[in-house]
Scaffold this motif. Structure first.
Motif, PDB file in Angstrom:
ATOM      1  N   ILE A 112       1.291  -0.827  -0.232  1.00  0.00           N
ATOM      2  CA  ILE A 112      -0.218   0.037   0.086  1.00  0.00           C
ATOM      3  C   ILE A 112       0.766   1.179  -0.267  1.00  0.00           C
ATOM      4  CG2 ILE A 112      -2.129  -1.446   0.841  1.00  0.00           C
ATOM      5  CD1 ILE A 112      -1.018  -0.041   3.986  1.00  0.00           C
ATOM      6  N   GLY A 113       2.151   1.209  -0.420  1.00  0.00           N
ATOM      7  CA  GLY A 113       2.825   2.487  -0.076  1.00  0.00           C
ATOM      8  C   GLY A 113       4.428   1.783   0.579  1.00  0.00           C
ATOM      9  N   SER A 114       4.896   3.277   1.581  1.00  0.00           N
ATOM     10  CA  SER A 114       6.245   3.136   2.014  1.00  0.00           C
ATOM     11  C   SER A 114       6.855   3.544   2.493  1.00  0.00           C
ATOM     12  CB  SER A 114       7.730   2.464   1.264  1.00  0.00           C
ATOM     13  OG  SER A 114       8.032   3.023  -0.015  1.00  0.00           O
ATOM     14  N   VAL A 115       7.463   3.477   3.226  1.00  0.00           N
ATOM     15  CA  VAL A 115       7.778   4.808   4.500  1.00  0.00           C
ATOM     16  C   VAL A 115       9.905   4.518   4.670  1.00  0.00           C
ATOM     17  CG1 VAL A 115       5.795   5.544   5.399  1.00  0.00           C
ATOM     18  CG2 VAL A 115       7.717   3.792   6.373  1.00  0.00           C
ATOM     19  N   ARG A 116      10.346   5.581   4.941  1.00  0.00           N
ATOM     20  CA  ARG A 116      11.914   5.217   5.112  1.00  0.00           C
ATOM     21  C   ARG A 116      12.463   5.181   6.646  1.00  0.00           C
ATOM     22  NH1 ARG A 116      15.430   5.731   0.922  1.00  0.00           N
ATOM     23  NH2 ARG A 116      13.993   6.084  -1.045  1.00  0.00           N
ATOM     24  N   GLU A 117      12.828   4.498   7.108  1.00  0.00           N
ATOM     25  CA  GLU A 117      13.219   3.782   8.357  1.00  0.00           C
ATOM     26  C   GLU A 117      14.264   5.022   8.514  1.00  0.00           C
ATOM     27  OE1 GLU A 117      13.784   0.372  10.228  1.00  0.00           O
ATOM     28  OE2 GLU A 117      15.702   0.107   9.451  1.00  0.00           O
ATOM     29  N   ALA A 118      14.191   6.112   9.541  1.00  0.00           N
ATOM     30  CA  ALA A 118      15.713   6.195  10.367  1.00  0.00           C
ATOM     31  C   ALA A 118      16.501   5.840  10.974  1.00  0.00           C
ATOM     32  CB  ALA A 118      14.483   7.119  11.212  1.00  0.00           C
ATOM     33  N   GLU A 119      17.402   6.252  10.287  1.00  0.00           N
ATOM     34  CA  GLU A 119      18.332   6.140  11.117  1.00  0.00           C
ATOM     35  C   GLU A 119      19.167   6.448  11.921  1.00  0.00           C
ATOM     36  OE1 GLU A 119      21.503   6.915   8.132  1.00  0.00           O
ATOM     37  OE2 GLU A 119      20.688   5.051   7.106  1.00  0.00           O
ATOM     38  N   ARG A 120      19.941   5.644  13.047  1.00  0.00           N
ATOM     39  CA  ARG A 120      20.654   6.430  14.571  1.00  0.00           C
ATOM     40  C   ARG A 120      20.566   7.554  14.425  1.00  0.00           C
ATOM     41  NH1 ARG A 120      23.622   2.371  18.287  1.00  0.00           N
ATOM     42  NH2 ARG A 120      21.473   0.920  17.761  1.00  0.00           N
ATOM     43  N   SER A 121      21.723   8.469  13.501  1.00  0.00           N
ATOM     44  CA  SER A 121      21.499   9.268  13.482  1.00  0.00           C
ATOM     45  C   SER A 121      20.939  10.827  13.741  1.00  0.00           C
ATOM     46  CB  SER A 121      22.816   9.540  12.641  1.00  0.00           C
ATOM     47  OG  SER A 121      22.310   9.495  11.209  1.00  0.00           O
ATOM     48  N   HIS A 122      19.679  10.010  12.527  1.00  0.00           N
ATOM     49  CA  HIS A 122      18.902  10.890  12.717  1.00  0.00           C
ATOM     50  C   HIS A 122      18.221  10.982  13.866  1.00  0.00           C
ATOM     51  CE1 HIS A 122      18.531   9.308   8.444  1.00  0.00           C
ATOM     52  NE2 HIS A 122      19.232  10.404   8.333  1.00  0.00           N
ATOM     53  N   ALA A 123      17.499   9.541  14.631  1.00  0.00           N
ATOM     54  CA  ALA A 123      17.380   9.713  16.099  1.00  0.00           C
ATOM     55  C   ALA A 123      18.011  10.663  17.039  1.00  0.00           C
ATOM     56  CB  ALA A 123      17.667   8.641  16.358  1.00  0.00           C
ATOM     57  N   VAL A 124      19.276  10.606  17.098  1.00  0.00           N
ATOM     58  CA  VAL A 124      20.042  11.547  17.854  1.00  0.00           C
ATOM     59  C   VAL A 124      19.689  12.719  17.524  1.00  0.00           C
ATOM     60  CG1 VAL A 124      22.721  11.904  19.047  1.00  0.00           C
ATOM     61  CG2 VAL A 124      21.724   9.463  18.797  1.00  0.00           C
ATOM     62  N   GLU A 125      20.458  13.193  15.927  1.00  0.00           N
ATOM     63  CA  GLU A 125      19.730  14.608  15.746  1.00  0.00           C
ATOM     64  C   GLU A 125      18.584  15.010  16.618  1.00  0.00           C
ATOM     65  OE1 GLU A 125      20.007  18.296  14.093  1.00  0.00           O
ATOM     66  OE2 GLU A 125      21.662  16.495  15.155  1.00  0.00           O
ATOM     67  N   ALA A 126      17.838  14.118  15.997  1.00  0.00           N
ATOM     68  CA  ALA A 126      15.849  14.777  16.859  1.00  0.00           C
ATOM     69  C   ALA A 126      16.160  14.735  18.283  1.00  0.00           C
ATOM     70  CB  ALA A 126      15.591  12.980  16.582  1.00  0.00           C
TER      71      ALA A 126
END
Length: 478
Positions: free
Chosen positions: A34-48
């Protein structure tokens, strides 16, 4: 065929980011993409987390009316997009359309209630001139936002249970990082859009599909996250608590909700219908879905006849069909597990009154009797359209039987005897007792949560907002 969705990136600092691994999202009904999403990486989580920490300086100083206005705008956006959101829920969660529409309405109520709570933050004044030498002293207690929140949500209410994390956080003035369920990310991302469009600071919200390993890394290594708010299975929730050493932890976990029907209940046919619906709606994939039913012996046979008759009227199949009552379970692996639990119960002597089969992800609404411990359909959380129905002779004994479970979320009781109502209220080890209806009933503003393996802390907008704040005392010696 499920409706095709466009691909989505994750939300970070107000931007939709197309980085990281692409994950296909499949329909629980027909397994189509039905679609796709992008899985965030650990670096994105730390930046968040870094951005949330910085944003806290802003969100903690937002005036009550500003938070109220943001929440009201989100509620209005959800209401305006009711059809779109209902279709999203059907597509990614496999929830029947009429139930999906109810979920959207509940999400509107959740944000509307949060808007009201944002301007109800009160406090108290304490007299402190209680001993000689304390003359002229008084105290004031107020609540202040606790800080950045890490929220993890399940698949079964992909809009409203996400709303139960985001709306109280905004009402309290806390930035929030949301990890949506991997099966149902689209509703979370769409809700994130509405929140940013409503004026919530872009740095103060991140919606990141993350691996479980990266989520655990944040809990163990990010002291800037002050609260973990988790809704999901007991096994995962208590394991995460062990990793969230110095954080406040709010856990809304599973259950195997019990229903008691006493012989004085006047409408036995109506009770049987309501209980069957409460145990099979959305294929039983709710932590307060009725699972154990105890019926006083003099009315047991009549109750069984009514329950079997109503189970036979349920419409099972495509969740996009307006008439569907029971759709698929979320994954084939879950359908296989449920089938194995039913087989185990049959092999151990349980009788199938109706149902008992599966085809693909569709599990037939199933009523069992003759169940006993340690059958999993009785002792564990089935998360399936299965009800175990048993007779009882003694009211006090049946309360003990309900308490035998390691879970304690909600229970239901149908009786007109006020003495028995208060006896059950005092004795049952549950977070809530619903009298005159099933334990599956929930209204979003009420305090909601459990005891024992069912969790700790309370959701429900006012109660969750309080959990996301800290009391601070001011003492004045004048």
């Amino acid at each position: 065929m499920a409706k095709k969705m466009t691909s989505r990136g994750f939300l970070l600092d107000g931007q939709e980011i197309f980085a990281g691994r692409e994950m296909e999202i499949r329909s629980p009904w027909d397994q189509s993409v039905i679609g796709s999403v992008r899985e965030a990486e650990r670096s994105h989580a730390v930046e968040a987390v870094r951005l949330l920490d910085r944003a806290f300086a802003t969100t903690r100083t937002l005036a009550s009316y500003e938070r109220k206005q943001i929440l009201e705008k989100v509620a209005a956006s959800i209401a305006a997009a009711k059809d779109e959101l209902a279709q999203l829920i059907v597509a990614e969660a496999g929830k029947p359309l009429k139930a999906a529409r109810v979920e959207v309405d509940r999400a509107v109520l959740t944000f509307t209630t949060a808007a009201e709570e944002a301007v109800r933050e009160g406090g108290e004044v304490l007299p402190l001139d209680l001993l000689k030498g304390s003359e002229g002293r008084w105290g004031m207690v107020r609540r202040f936002p606790a800080g950045p929140i890490f929220a993890i949500t399940p698949f079964n209410f992909p809009l409203n249970l996400v709303a139960h994390k985001l709306a109280p956080a905004i009402a309290a003035g806390c930035p929030i990082l949301l990890k949506p369920a991997p099966q149902t990310p689209f509703c979370s991302l769409r809700l994130g859009d509405f929140i940013l469009e409503a004026g919530w600071p872009s740095e103060a919200l991140a919606v990141l599909p993350l691996t479980n390993e990266d989520a655990e890394f944040l809990l163990e290594h990010e002291d800037r996250l002050k609260i973990l708010s988790f809704t999901g299975s007991a096994k995962v929730g208590w394991a995460l608590k062990q990793k969230a050493a110095r954080k406040r932890v709010l856990l809304e976990l599973g259950g195997n909700a019990a229903m008691i029907v006493h012989g004085d209940w006047p409408d036995l046919a109506g009770a049987a219908k309501n209980i069957v619906v409460a145990g099979t709606s959305y294929a039983g994939q709710s932590c307060i879905s009725v699972q154990r039913v105890y019926v006083e012996r003099p009315i047991f046979d009549e109750f069984i006849q009514n329950a079997v008759r109503h189970a036979g009227t349920l419409v099972c199949g495509d969740p996009a069909n307006e008439a569907t009552d029971v759709g698929p379970v979320i994954r084939t692996a879950e359908a296989e597990r449920i089938e194995s639990w039913m087989d185990e119960a049959r092999a151990a002597g349980a009788t199938v009154l109706t149902g008992g089969s599966r085809e693909g992800n569709m599990v037939e609404p199933t009523l069992l009797t003759g169940t006993r411990s340690p059958m999993k359909v009785l002792d564990e959380e089935a998360f399936a359209p299965i009800l175990a129905i048993e007779p009882y002779d003694d009211f006090d004994a049946v309360l003990n039987e309900v308490n035998r479970s390691r879970y304690g979320l909600q229970a239901g009781l149908m009786t007109r005897d006020v003495g028995r109502i208060f006896q059950a209220y005092e004795k049952l080890d549950v977070g809530g007792l619903i009298v005159g209806d099933t334990p599956t009933w929930r209204l979003d503003p009420m305090p909601y949560g459990g005891v024992k393996d069912s969790g700790m802390g309370r959701e429900g907008i006012r109660y969750a907002t309080e959990e996301m704040t800290e009391r601070k005392l001011l003492v004045m010696a004048l």
